[in-house]
Design a protein around this motif. Structure first.
Motif, PDB file in Angstrom:
ATOM      1  N   ASP A   3       0.822  -1.207   0.000  1.00 49.62           N
ATOM      2  CA  ASP A   3       0.000   0.000   0.000  1.00 49.62           C
ATOM      3  C   ASP A   3       0.861   1.264   0.000  1.00 49.62           C
ATOM      4  OD1 ASP A   3      -2.186   1.617   0.141  1.00 49.62           O
ATOM      5  OD2 ASP A   3      -2.829   0.994   2.135  1.00 49.62           O
ATOM      6  N   GLY A   4       1.457   1.549  -1.160  1.00 55.63           N
ATOM      7  CA  GLY A   4       2.232   2.788  -1.280  1.00 55.63           C
ATOM      8  C   GLY A   4       3.621   2.682  -0.680  1.00 55.63           C
ATOM      9  N   VAL A   5       4.338   1.651  -1.042  1.00 55.95           N
ATOM     10  CA  VAL A   5       5.664   1.405  -0.457  1.00 55.95           C
ATOM     11  C   VAL A   5       6.772   1.998  -1.334  1.00 55.95           C
ATOM     12  CG1 VAL A   5       7.349  -0.442  -0.048  1.00 55.95           C
ATOM     13  CG2 VAL A   5       5.031  -0.652   0.846  1.00 55.95           C
ATOM     14  N   SER A   6       7.719   2.685  -0.700  1.00 56.53           N
ATOM     15  CA  SER A   6       8.894   3.211  -1.407  1.00 56.53           C
ATOM     16  C   SER A   6      10.146   2.960  -0.572  1.00 56.53           C
ATOM     17  CB  SER A   6       8.770   4.729  -1.619  1.00 56.53           C
ATOM     18  OG  SER A   6       7.645   5.048  -2.389  1.00 56.53           O
ATOM     19  N   PHE A   7      11.185   2.476  -1.215  1.00 53.45           N
ATOM     20  CA  PHE A   7      12.499   2.369  -0.553  1.00 53.45           C
ATOM     21  C   PHE A   7      13.561   2.058  -1.597  1.00 53.45           C
ATOM     22  CE2 PHE A   7      10.697  -1.899  -0.446  1.00 53.45           C
ATOM     23  CZ  PHE A   7      11.756  -2.710  -0.827  1.00 53.45           C
ATOM     24  N   GLN A   8      14.812   2.197  -1.186  1.00 54.67           N
ATOM     25  CA  GLN A   8      15.931   1.870  -2.089  1.00 54.67           C
ATOM     26  C   GLN A   8      16.907   0.960  -1.351  1.00 54.67           C
ATOM     27  OE1 GLN A   8      17.997   5.137  -3.799  1.00 54.67           O
ATOM     28  NE2 GLN A   8      16.170   6.136  -4.609  1.00 54.67           N
ATOM     29  N   MET A  53       7.420  -3.522   8.085  1.00 55.73           N
ATOM     30  CA  MET A  53       6.257  -3.552   7.203  1.00 55.73           C
ATOM     31  C   MET A  53       5.065  -4.091   7.978  1.00 55.73           C
ATOM     32  SD  MET A  53       6.253  -4.859   3.328  1.00 55.73           S
ATOM     33  CE  MET A  53       4.904  -4.384   2.254  1.00 55.73           C
ATOM     34  N   ASN A  54       3.967  -3.379   7.847  1.00 58.70           N
ATOM     35  CA  ASN A  54       2.758  -3.799   8.557  1.00 58.70           C
ATOM     36  C   ASN A  54       1.547  -3.377   7.742  1.00 58.70           C
ATOM     37  OD1 ASN A  54       1.264  -4.844  10.736  1.00 58.70           O
ATOM     38  ND2 ASN A  54       1.007  -2.785  11.573  1.00 58.70           N
ATOM     39  N   GLN A  55       0.643  -4.301   7.494  1.00 56.45           N
ATOM     40  CA  GLN A  55      -0.574  -4.041   6.713  1.00 56.45           C
ATOM     41  C   GLN A  55      -0.269  -3.346   5.389  1.00 56.45           C
ATOM     42  OE1 GLN A  55      -3.105  -2.036   9.572  1.00 56.45           O
ATOM     43  NE2 GLN A  55      -3.879  -4.005  10.278  1.00 56.45           N
ATOM     44  N   GLY A  56       0.770  -3.829   4.718  1.00 59.74           N
ATOM     45  CA  GLY A  56       1.089  -3.334   3.380  1.00 59.74           C
ATOM     46  C   GLY A  56       1.888  -2.048   3.342  1.00 59.74           C
ATOM     47  N   ARG A  57       2.160  -1.471   4.498  1.00 63.93           N
ATOM     48  CA  ARG A  57       2.883  -0.195   4.509  1.00 63.93           C
ATOM     49  C   ARG A  57       4.206  -0.334   5.264  1.00 63.93           C
ATOM     50  NH1 ARG A  57      -2.362   1.237   5.611  1.00 63.93           N
ATOM     51  NH2 ARG A  57      -1.916   1.194   7.842  1.00 63.93           N
ATOM     52  N   ILE A  58       5.147   0.564   4.937  1.00 66.84           N
ATOM     53  CA  ILE A  58       6.403   0.600   5.698  1.00 66.84           C
ATOM     54  C   ILE A  58       6.251   1.672   6.771  1.00 66.84           C
ATOM     55  CG2 ILE A  58       8.837   1.245   5.588  1.00 66.84           C
ATOM     56  CD1 ILE A  58       9.062  -0.308   3.026  1.00 66.84           C
ATOM     57  N   ASP A  59       6.318   1.252   8.029  1.00 70.26           N
ATOM     58  CA  ASP A  59       6.102   2.176   9.140  1.00 70.26           C
ATOM     59  C   ASP A  59       7.398   2.801   9.630  1.00 70.26           C
ATOM     60  OD1 ASP A  59       3.413   1.769   9.074  1.00 70.26           O
ATOM     61  OD2 ASP A  59       3.387   0.239  10.632  1.00 70.26           O
ATOM     62  N   ALA A  60       8.510   2.142   9.405  1.00 69.29           N
ATOM     63  CA  ALA A  60       9.794   2.696   9.835  1.00 69.29           C
ATOM     64  C   ALA A  60      10.907   2.043   9.023  1.00 69.29           C
ATOM     65  CB  ALA A  60      10.013   2.414  11.314  1.00 69.29           C
ATOM     66  N   LEU A  61      11.970   2.823   8.804  1.00 69.68           N
ATOM     67  CA  LEU A  61      13.100   2.281   8.025  1.00 69.68           C
ATOM     68  C   LEU A  61      14.383   2.928   8.524  1.00 69.68           C
ATOM     69  CD1 LEU A  61      13.146   2.052   4.119  1.00 69.68           C
ATOM     70  CD2 LEU A  61      15.187   2.313   5.497  1.00 69.68           C
ATOM     71  N   ASP A  62      15.298   2.112   9.018  1.00 64.61           N
ATOM     72  CA  ASP A  62      16.578   2.654   9.492  1.00 64.61           C
ATOM     73  C   ASP A  62      17.507   1.494   9.852  1.00 64.61           C
ATOM     74  OD1 ASP A  62      18.480   4.520  10.289  1.00 64.61           O
ATOM     75  OD2 ASP A  62      16.953   5.799  11.203  1.00 64.61           O
ATOM     76  N   THR A  63      18.668   1.829  10.399  1.00 68.10           N
ATOM     77  CA  THR A  63      19.544   0.745  10.867  1.00 68.10           C
ATOM     78  C   THR A  63      18.947   0.182  12.162  1.00 68.10           C
ATOM     79  OG1 THR A  63      20.864   2.216  12.223  1.00 68.10           O
ATOM     80  CG2 THR A  63      21.581   1.918   9.952  1.00 68.10           C
ATOM     81  N   PRO A  64      19.214  -1.087  12.493  1.00 70.01           N
ATOM     82  CA  PRO A  64      18.683  -1.642  13.747  1.00 70.01           C
ATOM     83  C   PRO A  64      19.098  -0.806  14.970  1.00 70.01           C
ATOM     84  CG  PRO A  64      19.543  -3.401  12.378  1.00 70.01           C
ATOM     85  CD  PRO A  64      19.909  -2.127  11.697  1.00 70.01           C
ATOM     86  N   THR A  65      20.337  -0.342  14.966  1.00 75.36           N
ATOM     87  CA  THR A  65      20.829   0.440  16.109  1.00 75.36           C
ATOM     88  C   THR A  65      20.023   1.728  16.277  1.00 75.36           C
ATOM     89  OG1 THR A  65      22.987  -0.382  15.503  1.00 75.36           O
ATOM     90  CG2 THR A  65      22.946   1.365  17.147  1.00 75.36           C
ATOM     91  N   ARG A  66      19.832   2.436  15.171  1.00 72.57           N
ATOM     92  CA  ARG A  66      19.103   3.712  15.260  1.00 72.57           C
ATOM     93  C   ARG A  66      17.641   3.488  15.634  1.00 72.57           C
ATOM     94  NH1 ARG A  66      20.699   6.165  10.038  1.00 72.57           N
ATOM     95  NH2 ARG A  66      22.919   6.399  10.264  1.00 72.57           N
ATOM     96  N   LEU A  67      17.086   2.402  15.119  1.00 78.42           N
ATOM     97  CA  LEU A  67      15.686   2.135  15.462  1.00 78.42           C
ATOM     98  C   LEU A  67      15.543   1.874  16.956  1.00 78.42           C
ATOM     99  CD1 LEU A  67      14.594  -0.068  12.446  1.00 78.42           C
ATOM    100  CD2 LEU A  67      13.577   2.109  13.098  1.00 78.42           C
ATOM    101  N   LYS A  68      16.521   1.136  17.514  1.00 81.41           N
ATOM    102  CA  LYS A  68      16.444   0.842  18.953  1.00 81.41           C
ATOM    103  C   LYS A  68      16.674   2.119  19.759  1.00 81.41           C
ATOM    104  CE  LYS A  68      18.953  -3.023  18.450  1.00 81.41           C
ATOM    105  NZ  LYS A  68      19.743  -4.201  18.747  1.00 81.41           N
ATOM    106  N   ARG A  69      17.579   2.961  19.219  1.00 89.96           N
ATOM    107  CA  ARG A  69      17.876   4.213  19.923  1.00 89.96           C
ATOM    108  C   ARG A  69      16.663   5.158  19.905  1.00 89.96           C
ATOM    109  NH1 ARG A  69      22.787   6.631  17.297  1.00 89.96           N
ATOM    110  NH2 ARG A  69      23.791   4.661  17.781  1.00 89.96           N
TER     111      ARG A  69
END
Lengths: 277, 326
Positions: free
Chosen positions: B26-31, B216-232
Motif C-alpha cells: 500500500d504505497g511502499v517506497s524504498f531503495q 512492514m505492517n498491513q502493506g505499509r512501511i512504518d519505519a526504516l533505518d539501521t537496527p541500532t538507530r531504530l532501537k535508539r
C-alpha cells in the motif's frame, strides 16, 4: 550466447529433465507404453463385431481400403498426438506446481512458453517412441503392410499437423494459468476433436455439419493424408489443398494459442492467481 | 552509485474494488544500495512476500515502479530475472526425484550459464554448501537443512549480483538456521558482495544480519533505518516483561498510564507480556492489579528494548500474528 540458443538449450533441458523424472517412476513409465493397447482393442473388437471380420467391401467402396484394422490403427496412432497437445503440453505448468517448482522456474530469464515448448518436445519424443512400439507390435501381430513410397510426404503432413496441435497445447497451457479446473477445457477439446476427427471412420460418414467442423482441425488432414500415403485411401481433398490448409491452420492455431497464453500469463500475474491453486 | 533496487510508490491489491479487498502493498517506497543487506520485517500477512513477488516479476503491481539493477521490472522482466536469485523458505523449489547435480544442471541451462563453465560452477557450489558427497543422491533423501543448502546453490548457479531471500530459515532446525544466517551474512554479503533483500519475521535474525531494516505492517512501511538507530529511537523507554501462567488477550488489557506499547506472546506454555514504558515501577503496580486474578505471575523483569519491541512500539502490531503472509 544468443537468445535463441539460450531458449533452445532451456527447451532441451526441460525435455531431458522430464525424461529423468519419468524414468524414476518405472512402473508408470511401462504403463504408458502398454496403456494405448488397452484403448486400441475396443476399436478393433467393435469393428469385428459390426463387420463379421477384419475386411469390409463397404469400407473399400467408400475409402478404397478394405482392412478395418489397418484403417483404424493409422487413425488411432495419429490421434495419440492430440493427447500430447491437450494433456502433456496443457498440464506442463500445472505439473511444475505439483512439484512445487513453478515459482523457481518462473524467475529464470526465459519466457514462460519455453517450459511448454520443452514439454512439447518431450511429449512428442515420448509419443513417437510409443508409436514406434505400437506400430511394431500391431504390424507384426496383424501382418499389416504399408506403402512406403510417400514416406517424406507423410512426415511433412505429420509435422504440419503437430505444429497446429502445438498451438492448441499452448492455448490449453494458458488456461491452466488462469483456471483452477483447466482440465474441463482440456477434456472438452480432446473429446470434441476425437469425435469429429475421422479416426476409425471416413469423413463421409459424419453428419454434414460435423464434416464442415472437421475441416478446421489439423488432425483431420493429418489422418486422411497419412492414410492416403500408407494405405491408399481415396482422397476427397487434393494433396496440395491438404498441405495448404494445414499451413493455414497451424498459423492460426499457433497465433491464437500464443496470444491466449501471453494474455493468461499477464492475467495470472496481475491477479496473483498462481499462488491460489 | 545507483541503488540496486528502487521501489517507488508501489501498490498491489487483491480482489481490487470487490468485497474483501486486500491492500497487500500500500504505497511502499524504498531503495537498496549495492552491497547492502536490507531486511524487510513484519508479521505474517504484512505484504512482504507480495513485495518480493513484485520485485521478482512473479506479480504485476497495480501502480508504482520497481527498478532492479537499473532495469524496470515491467519493461525488462527477463533482464531483471538475469540479475536476481530468489530463495524462498521451505523445501519445494527443487525436483525431489532428481539429484543435486541434475537439479543444478537444469537450472544452469535455464539461466544460460555457458556450457563450458557449468561443471566448474556446480563443483564450486556443491563444495561451498558442503554437499559434494550428496551430489548423486536424490533430493528426496536429503534432510531439510541439506535441501535448503541446495536451494541456496540453485539460486547462486548463475552468480547473480542481487538476491531476494524470503524467510530463509523457516522450518529449519537451529543448527541449519544458524548456518544459513552465517552464510547469508559472511559469504554472500560480506565476501561475495551480493546485494540482499531479506524478509523475515524473526527479529533476532534481522538484528544480527541486516545493515538496514524496514518495518512492514498491513502493506505499509512504518519505519526504516539501521537496527541500532531504530532501537535508539525509543532509548528513553524500557521494557517491562511479565512471565506468567494462564491465558491473556491483548484486547482485554485496559489503557493504562505509562503503557506505551504492548505485546503478548505464548512460548513453552508461558504467556509473556512485554510492555514499553517510561516508568516501569508505576506501570508494574497497575498491571499487577489488573492481572493478579487472571493469571499466575511467574517472574518480572525490566530490560532494554529489542528490535521486536521497537516494531511493536512503532507499528502497534505483533510479529507473531497468525495467518499466511500476503
Amino acid at each position: 550466447m544468443s537468445k535463441i540458443a539460450h531458449y533452445l538449450r532451456a527447451i532441451n533441458a526441460e525435455n531431458m529433465k522430464e525424461w529423468r523424472i519419468e524414468w524414476k517412476y518405472k512402473p508408470d513409465f511401462i504403463r504408458q507404453f502398454l496403456e494405448p493397447f488397452v484403448y486400441l482393442f475396443p476399436y478393433f473388437l467393435y469393428g469385428y463385431a459390426l463387420l463379421g471380420g477384419r475386411y469390409s467391401s463397404h469400407l473399400k467402396s467408400i475409402t478404397g481400403v478394405d482392412d478395418m484394422v489397418a484403417y483404424t490403427f493409422i487413425g488411432y496412432l495419429i490421434m495419440g498426438f492430440l493427447n500430447t497437445a491437450c494433456w502433456a503440453m496443457g498440464s506442463s505448468l500445472r505439473k511444475e506446481q505439483w512439484y512445487g517448482t513453478l515459482e523457481a522456474i518462473f524467475v529464470a530469464p526465459v519466457p514462460r512458453w519455453v517450459y511448454v515448448a520443452g514439454m512439447a518436445l518431450h511429449s512428442t519424443c515420448h509419443q513417437g517412441l510409443i508409436m514406434v512400439f505400437q506400430a511394431f507390435l500391431i504390424t507384426t501381430v496383424f501382418a499389416l503392410v504399408f506403402k512406403t513410397t510417400g514416406i517424406f510426404l507423410v512426415l511433412l503432413i505429420v509435422v504440419l499437423m503437430l505444429m497446429g496441435l502445438y498451438g492448441l497445447g499452448i492455448m490449453v497451457a494458458g488456461f491452466t494459468i488462469g483456471m483452477k479446473q483447466w482440465w474441463v477445457i482440456s477434456e472438452a477439446l480432446s473429446t470434441l476433436i476425437t469425435v469429429v476427427t475421422p479416426i476409425a471412420y471416413p469423413l463421409a460418414v459424419l453428419p454434414i455439419f460435423l464434416q464442415k467442423a472437421a475441416l478446421f482441425l489439423p488432425t483431420t488432414y493429418g489422418i486422411i493424408g497419412v492414410r492416403h500415403f500408407l494405405l491408399g485411401e481415396k482422397l476427397a481433398i487434393s494433396l496440395p489443398l491438404i498441405i495448404f490448409r494445414l499451413i493455414v491452420i497451424l498459423v492460426v492455431w499457433l497465433t491464437v494459442g500464443f496470444a491466449l497464453f501471453i494474455f493468461m500469463d499477464r492475467y495470472g500475474r496481475k491477479k496473483g492467481i498462481l499462488s491460489l491453486y | 552509485m545507483p541503488a540496486d533496487i528502487v521501489v517507488d510508490a508501489l501498490y498491489k491489491f487483491f480482489k481490487k474494488g470487490r468485497p474483501g479487498e486486500v491492500r497487500a502493498v500500500d504505497g511502499v517506497s524504498f531503495q537498496i544500495e549495492k552491497g547492502e543487506l536490507f531486511g524487510l520485517l513484519g508479521p505474517n500477512g504484512a505484504g512482504k512476500t507480495t513485495l518480493i513477488k513484485c520485485i521478482s516479476t512473479l506479480l504485476i503491481p497495480d501502480a508504482g515502479s520497481i527498478r532492479v539493477a537499473g532495469f524496470d521490472v515491467n519493461k525488462d522482466p527477463l533482464k531483471v530475472r538475469q540479475q536476481i536469485g530468489v530463495l524462498t523458505g521451505g523445501e519445494r523449489s527443487l525436483y525431489w526425484k532428481l539429484t543435486p547435480i541434475e537439479n543444478l544442471r537444469y537450472f544452469a541451462a535455464l539461466y544460460g550459464v555457458p556450457r563450458n563453465q557449468v561443471k566448474e560452477r556446480i563443483d564450486y557450489l556443491l563444495s561451498l554448501m558442503e554437499l559434494k558427497d550428496k551430489a548423486h543422491t536424490r533430493v528426496e533423501k536429503l534432510s531439510s537443512g541439506m535441501k535448503q543448502k541446495l536451494s541456496i546453490a540453485r539460486v547462486l548457479v548463475h552468480n547473480p549480483p542481487i538476491l531476494l531471500v524470503d524467510e530463509p530459515t523457516i522450518g529449519l532446525d537451529p543448527y541449519f538456521a544458524q548456518f544459513v544466517r552465517n552464510f547469508i551474512k559472511h559469504e554472500l554479503n560480506q565476501r561475495l558482495g551480493k546485494t540482499i533483500l531479506l524478509t523475515t519475521h524473526y527479529m533476532d535474525e534481522a538484528d544480527a544480519l541486516c545493515d538496514r531494516v524496514a518495518f512492514m505492517n498491513q502493506g505499509r512501511i512504518d519505519a526504516l533505518d539501521t537496527p541500532t538507530r531504530l532501537k535508539r529511537s525509543i532509548i528513553k523507554k524500557e521494557i517491562l516483561e511479565i512471565k506468567c501462567l494462564g491465558e491473556l488477550q491483548k484486547e482485554e488489557f485496559p489503557a493504562l498510564e505509562n503503557l506505551l506499547s504492548l505485546n503478548i506472546t505464548r512460548l513453552d506454555g508461558f504467556t509473556y507480556i512485554r510492555m514499553g514504558t517510561d516508568n516501569p515501577e508505576r506501570l508494574l503496580s497497575r498491571v499487577i492489579d489488573f492481572i493478579q486474578h487472571r493469571v499466575k505471575v511467574y517472574s518480572v523483569q525490566v530490560t532494554s528494548p529489542s528490535l521486536e519491541d521497537v516494531f511493536v512500539y512503532l507499528t502497534g502490531a505483533s510479529l507473531r500474528q497468525g495467518g499466511d503472509d500476503a
